[in-house]
Design a protein around this motif. Structure first.
Motif: not given
Length: 167
Positions: A62-83
């Motif tokens: 669900a839509f959320h936020k944090i103060k910091q930058d967040e780095i996402w790293h893909f490992y396995a499975g289906s691709p993700i659609l990120l908004h």
């Protein structure tokens, strides 16, 4: 036991408030003092933190936020659609995955204070990713979106906000 249950068990994942499952895998020993951080932080923060994050096609982050930058790293499975939605209302979509020839990226940086949400692209599938945050994550920096407030702020994105919020 299906593959998702096996991953949850093997990695000892727990439900995450935004949706999906997670486990913190790293929290630096070193910390940044509060007076060295932006005034919006309350208290010290570790230099960095990392988690495993598992998302399934039957739910969403669900839509959320944090103060910091967040780095996402893909490992396995289906691709993700990120908004993402910036504070100025700019909505962008990214596909996090490992098919580089189709424009997917295996790593994505979500800037701090941007609202973001994610879904698994493939039906009946999962995505296993890692998320790295610096300064380190603290739940006091986490804001889960209130649907009505976010729509008031960004009425032009009502459809995606309605689909990817729970409150």
């Amino acid at each position: 036991m299906d593959q998702i249950e096996a991953i949850v068990k093997e990695l000892d994942l727990k439900p995450h408030p935004e949706g999906g499952y997670f486990k913190e895998t790293y929290r630096s020993n070193g910390t940044i003092k509060e007076d060295s951080l932006h005034s919006s932080y309350g208290g010290k923060r570790n230099y960095s933190t990392c988690i495993y994050f598992l998302l399934t096609s039957d739910t969403f982050s669900a839509f959320h936020k944090i103060k910091q930058d967040e780095i996402w790293h893909f490992y396995a499975g289906s691709p993700i659609l990120l908004h993402t939605i910036s504070e100025t209302g700019n909505h962008l979509e990214f596909i996090i995955g490992n098919d580089l020839t189709s424009g997917q990226t295996p790593q994505l940086i979500v800037p701090g204070d941007h609202w973001f949400a994610a879904t698994v692209i493939n039906d009946n599938d999962y995505a296993l990713v890692g998320c790295t945050v610096a300064p380190g994550f603290d739940f006091s920096d986490f804001v889960l979106a209130d649907r009505e407030e976010l729509i008031r702020k960004f009425p032009q994105h009502q459809q995606i906000i309605t689909r990817l919020t729970r409150l």
